[in-house]
Write a protein that holds these residues in place. Structure first.
Motif, PDB file in Angstrom:
ATOM      1  N   TYR A 155       0.803  -1.138   0.030  1.00 38.80           N
ATOM      2  CA  TYR A 155      -0.046  -0.017   0.061  1.00 38.80           C
ATOM      3  C   TYR A 155       0.858   1.122   0.192  1.00 38.80           C
ATOM      4  CZ  TYR A 155      -3.967   2.859   0.752  1.00 38.80           C
ATOM      5  OH  TYR A 155      -5.059   3.872   0.561  1.00 38.80           O
ATOM      6  N   GLU A 156       1.995   1.150   0.739  1.00 40.14           N
ATOM      7  CA  GLU A 156       2.875   2.309   0.650  1.00 40.14           C
ATOM      8  C   GLU A 156       3.403   2.353  -0.677  1.00 40.14           C
ATOM      9  OE1 GLU A 156       7.547   3.316   2.194  1.00 40.14           O
ATOM     10  OE2 GLU A 156       6.630   1.374   2.464  1.00 40.14           O
ATOM     11  N   GLY A 157       3.676   1.523  -1.668  1.00 42.40           N
ATOM     12  CA  GLY A 157       4.283   1.914  -2.906  1.00 42.40           C
ATOM     13  C   GLY A 157       3.022   2.253  -3.772  1.00 42.40           C
ATOM     14  N   GLN A 158       1.591   1.951  -3.559  1.00 44.64           N
ATOM     15  CA  GLN A 158       0.437   2.188  -4.179  1.00 44.64           C
ATOM     16  C   GLN A 158       0.102   3.710  -4.210  1.00 44.64           C
ATOM     17  OE1 GLN A 158      -3.169   0.140  -3.506  1.00 44.64           O
ATOM     18  NE2 GLN A 158      -2.167  -1.802  -3.439  1.00 44.64           N
ATOM     19  N   LEU A 159       0.416   4.251  -2.895  1.00 44.02           N
ATOM     20  CA  LEU A 159       0.230   5.666  -2.510  1.00 44.02           C
ATOM     21  C   LEU A 159       1.329   6.214  -3.407  1.00 44.02           C
ATOM     22  CD1 LEU A 159      -0.781   5.749   1.139  1.00 44.02           C
ATOM     23  CD2 LEU A 159      -2.410   5.812  -0.949  1.00 44.02           C
ATOM     24  N   ALA A 160       2.634   6.099  -3.288  1.00 44.68           N
ATOM     25  CA  ALA A 160       3.517   6.786  -4.024  1.00 44.68           C
ATOM     26  C   ALA A 160       3.339   6.486  -5.627  1.00 44.68           C
ATOM     27  CB  ALA A 160       4.806   6.302  -3.608  1.00 44.68           C
ATOM     28  N   ALA A 161       2.969   5.494  -6.013  1.00 49.49           N
ATOM     29  CA  ALA A 161       2.790   5.435  -7.501  1.00 49.49           C
ATOM     30  C   ALA A 161       1.744   6.467  -8.014  1.00 49.49           C
ATOM     31  CB  ALA A 161       2.454   3.814  -7.714  1.00 49.49           C
ATOM     32  N   LYS A 162       0.572   6.458  -7.015  1.00 47.31           N
ATOM     33  CA  LYS A 162      -0.536   7.348  -7.785  1.00 47.31           C
ATOM     34  C   LYS A 162       0.127   8.773  -7.770  1.00 47.31           C
ATOM     35  CE  LYS A 162      -3.834   3.863  -6.587  1.00 47.31           C
ATOM     36  NZ  LYS A 162      -5.383   3.564  -6.078  1.00 47.31           N
ATOM     37  N   ALA A 163       0.918   9.251  -6.858  1.00 49.71           N
ATOM     38  CA  ALA A 163       1.437  10.641  -6.749  1.00 49.71           C
ATOM     39  C   ALA A 163       2.321  10.774  -8.116  1.00 49.71           C
ATOM     40  CB  ALA A 163       1.914  10.914  -5.442  1.00 49.71           C
ATOM     41  N   GLU A 164       3.063   9.790  -8.163  1.00 52.28           N
ATOM     42  CA  GLU A 164       3.869   9.744  -9.595  1.00 52.28           C
ATOM     43  C   GLU A 164       2.994   9.619 -10.684  1.00 52.28           C
ATOM     44  OE1 GLU A 164       7.380   9.653 -11.858  1.00 52.28           O
ATOM     45  OE2 GLU A 164       6.813  10.444  -9.592  1.00 52.28           O
ATOM     46  N   LEU A 165       1.803   8.804 -11.003  1.00 48.13           N
ATOM     47  CA  LEU A 165       1.002   9.033 -12.198  1.00 48.13           C
ATOM     48  C   LEU A 165       0.694  10.711 -12.367  1.00 48.13           C
ATOM     49  CD1 LEU A 165      -1.316   6.004 -11.820  1.00 48.13           C
ATOM     50  CD2 LEU A 165       0.318   6.508 -13.563  1.00 48.13           C
ATOM     51  N   VAL A 166       0.383  11.310 -11.158  1.00 51.94           N
ATOM     52  CA  VAL A 166      -0.251  12.694 -11.439  1.00 51.94           C
ATOM     53  C   VAL A 166       1.251  13.717 -11.938  1.00 51.94           C
ATOM     54  CG1 VAL A 166      -1.137  14.813 -10.282  1.00 51.94           C
ATOM     55  CG2 VAL A 166      -2.155  12.187  -9.676  1.00 51.94           C
ATOM     56  N   ARG A 167       2.257  13.153 -11.259  1.00 54.43           N
ATOM     57  CA  ARG A 167       3.247  13.936 -11.390  1.00 54.43           C
ATOM     58  C   ARG A 167       3.786  13.975 -12.956  1.00 54.43           C
ATOM     59  NH1 ARG A 167       7.818  13.821 -13.084  1.00 54.43           N
ATOM     60  NH2 ARG A 167       7.892  11.625 -13.170  1.00 54.43           N
ATOM     61  N   GLU A 168       3.852  12.762 -13.354  1.00 57.13           N
ATOM     62  CA  GLU A 168       4.401  12.306 -14.721  1.00 57.13           C
ATOM     63  C   GLU A 168       3.355  13.092 -15.640  1.00 57.13           C
ATOM     64  OE1 GLU A 168       4.939  10.439 -18.515  1.00 57.13           O
ATOM     65  OE2 GLU A 168       3.059  10.234 -17.094  1.00 57.13           O
ATOM     66  N   ALA A 169       2.057  13.195 -15.532  1.00 60.83           N
ATOM     67  CA  ALA A 169       1.010  13.607 -16.500  1.00 60.83           C
ATOM     68  C   ALA A 169       1.405  15.242 -16.752  1.00 60.83           C
ATOM     69  CB  ALA A 169      -0.419  13.297 -15.866  1.00 60.83           C
ATOM     70  N   PHE A 170       1.631  15.695 -15.464  1.00 63.26           N
ATOM     71  CA  PHE A 170       1.799  17.237 -15.459  1.00 63.26           C
ATOM     72  C   PHE A 170       3.104  17.752 -16.226  1.00 63.26           C
ATOM     73  CE2 PHE A 170      -1.687  17.705 -12.539  1.00 63.26           C
ATOM     74  CZ  PHE A 170      -2.228  18.978 -12.657  1.00 63.26           C
ATOM     75  N   GLU A 171       4.020  16.609 -16.224  1.00 67.39           N
ATOM     76  CA  GLU A 171       5.343  16.958 -16.811  1.00 67.39           C
ATOM     77  C   GLU A 171       5.049  16.748 -18.249  1.00 67.39           C
ATOM     78  OE1 GLU A 171       9.946  15.071 -17.009  1.00 67.39           O
ATOM     79  OE2 GLU A 171       8.674  14.820 -15.299  1.00 67.39           O
TER      80      GLU A 171
END
Length: 503
Positions: A137-153
């Motif tokens: 679950y720790e990895g899931q939360l980090a991965a979801k923030a990364e999905l948002v970051r990657e989209a904005f980049e």
């Protein structure tokens, strides 16, 4: 946040969405694992354009894709691999080769992610409802923030955007308050489940770990009673009539339980016996309804619902808001996380009691009603008349006299209101996955509300729309991901944009 996702086939327009998941083995990883082994050379020679289906690849996974698949690169071409996790080195077999990407089937994890775990669900990777149970679950939360970051980049050109940690759950299980399951008999056994990805084969999900236990128990007892009474199913033994779907909804706050059967006709065989037995088995039931849907179409519900017993609507709460929910009424699937999302929206809106707020794409008005006590006026816009009626009734029930709701397209009503002099201080928009209409965005840039709060379940369209607003003079103040659906790849996000004047 509309009801767009959950257990079942996951809709997506991305090219990588439709490959069949690879079921992890008993150790929580597919196939053989040789930790620390030196990756062997990929078999094919030449460029990525020379690949053929069946060719073997060795790929380093860089991130998760929007459907929970691992994303890596083979000779500068993106590779999508279901079941692979970031930082893993995997062996895979090419299965679908396109000009700009390829899909591959995971065959072996050579270097395993420390965040890989054994998924608890026996049908993980088959039913399609959860895509990332094999990630902690720790990895899931980090991965979801990364999905948002990657989209904005990628879509807005923002490389250093500050993103808040994803708001997660203390217990990321048992959170869904509603099950909507297809019924079939297979080898004499009655099953309730979801269609396997890419097929019409129903996968039984009895005891689904993300459904509330009350929902799972109710589904099991409904199956038992249907089986005992030999009530026919749709298309069973060639029959055209019969029960198609069971829908159970549980009120986390009220404790109410609502049952709806969806059938092709307006009466069940042995209907009175079914009502008597199911009431005995489920004493918490508040209502039993029959929805009639004789048509062959992707929509689950038909247009007519008949009350068989009890109350037509069940009661439920969200914070201090009370709702009356008919069988077809929309309600958030994860109430605990919905409160966190709405509080994030309220914080972003910065209300002092003096503001006029427009709640665009408002659905049944839950966000607008949540904000109403803190604003001078709230106006909601929704294109579905039934949803607007629900929103108006919800406003009356909860005493939100300063909230009004209007039927129409947001991209048409907002410009009309602006032409008549309305200048909202805050606009909140929670559109479908396709994002905001350009006419709506152009109106926002013309009337320039001080705050624009964008709620989205699609990071790509969110970032693209924010780019339009950024180019028009807005600036991003905060980005808050919220994990509405743990164990799935979906991420909700609330973004605050403030007017900063044209560049």
């Amino acid at each position: 946040m509309k009801e767009r996702t959950g257990p079942g086939r996951v809709p997506s327009k991305s090219p990588q969405a439709q490959s069949k998941p690879n079921r992890p083995g008993p150790t929580g990883r597919p196939g053989k694992h040789t930790s620390g082994a030196k990756p062997e050379k990929a078999v094919p020679k030449g460029g990525a354009e020379d690949l053929k289906p069946g060719d073997k690849l060795v790929v380093t996974i860089k991130r998760l894709g929007i459907n929970g698949e691992g994303v890596g690169y083979y000779r500068r071409k993106a590779v999508f691999i279901d079941g692979a996790l970031p930082e893993e080195v995997v062996k895979a077999e090419a299965v679908d080769i396109q000009p700009s990407y390829l899909k591959a089937r995971l065959s072996e994890v050579e270097k395993r992610s420390p965040l890989r775990i054994e998924p608890p669900c026996p049908v993980f990777g088959i039913c399609g409802g959860c895509q990332i149970q094999h990630l902690s679950y720790e990895g899931q939360l980090a991965a979801k923030a990364e999905l948002v970051r990657e989209a904005f980049e990628r879509y807005a050109g923002l490389k250093d955007l500050k993103i808040q940690p994803t708001l997660g759950m203390d217990r990321p299980w048992d959170y869904r308050n509603k099950a909507q399951l297809q019924l079939v008999r297979r080898d004499g056994e009655l099953l309730a489940g979801l269609y396997e990805a890419g097929s019409h084969e129903v996968v039984d999900i009895s005891g689904c770990p993300i459904q509330h236990p009350q929902v799972n128990a109710a589904v099991a007892k409904v199956k038992a009673v249907l089986d005992e009474l030999k009530i026919p199913l749709h298309h069973e033994a060639g029959a055209k009539d019969g029960v198609r779907t069971v829908v159970v909804r549980h009120g986390f706050q009220s404790g109410h339980l609502q049952l709806t059967l969806i059938a092709t006709t307006d009466r069940l065989p042995r209907q009175e016996e079914f009502i008597r037995l199911i009431r005995q088995e489920l004493p918490d039931l508040t209502g039993i309804s029959l929805n009639v849907n004789p048509k062959k179409m992707p929509l689950i519900f038909g247009e007519r619902t008949i009350l068989l017993w009890g109350e037509e609507a069940m009661k439920e709460s969200l914070g201090d808001l009370e709702f009356s929910l008919s069988p077809r009424a929309f309600f958030q699937l994860n109430p605990a996380q919905t409160v966190k999302l709405y509080e994030a929206v309220r914080a972003a809106a910065g209300l002092t009691g003096r503001e006029t707020v427009v709640d665009a794409y408002c659905g049944t008005g839950t966000i607008g009603l949540w904000l109403a006590p803190y604003a001078r006026e709230v106006r909601g816009i929704e294109s579905i008349p039934e949803a607007v009626e629900d929103a108006r009734e919800n406003a009356r029930r909860n005493g939100r006299a300063n909230a009004s709701f209007f039927v129409g397209e947001a991209e048409e009503l907002l410009p009309r209101w602006a032409k008549n002099g309305l200048r909202p201080d805050v606009i909140v928009a929670d559109p479908p996955r396709t994002g905001l209409d350009r006419r709506f965005l152009d109106t926002v840039l013309r009337i320039k509300p001080q705050r624009f709060v964008y709620v989205s379940c699609n990071p790509a369209t969110l970032a693209k729309d924010c780019k339009v607003l950024l180019d028009g003079g807005y600036r991003i103040e905060s980005v808050q991901p919220v994990d509405m659906f743990p164990q799935t790849s979906h991420v909700e996000c609330s973004v605050l944009l403030k007017w900063g004047g044209c560049k």
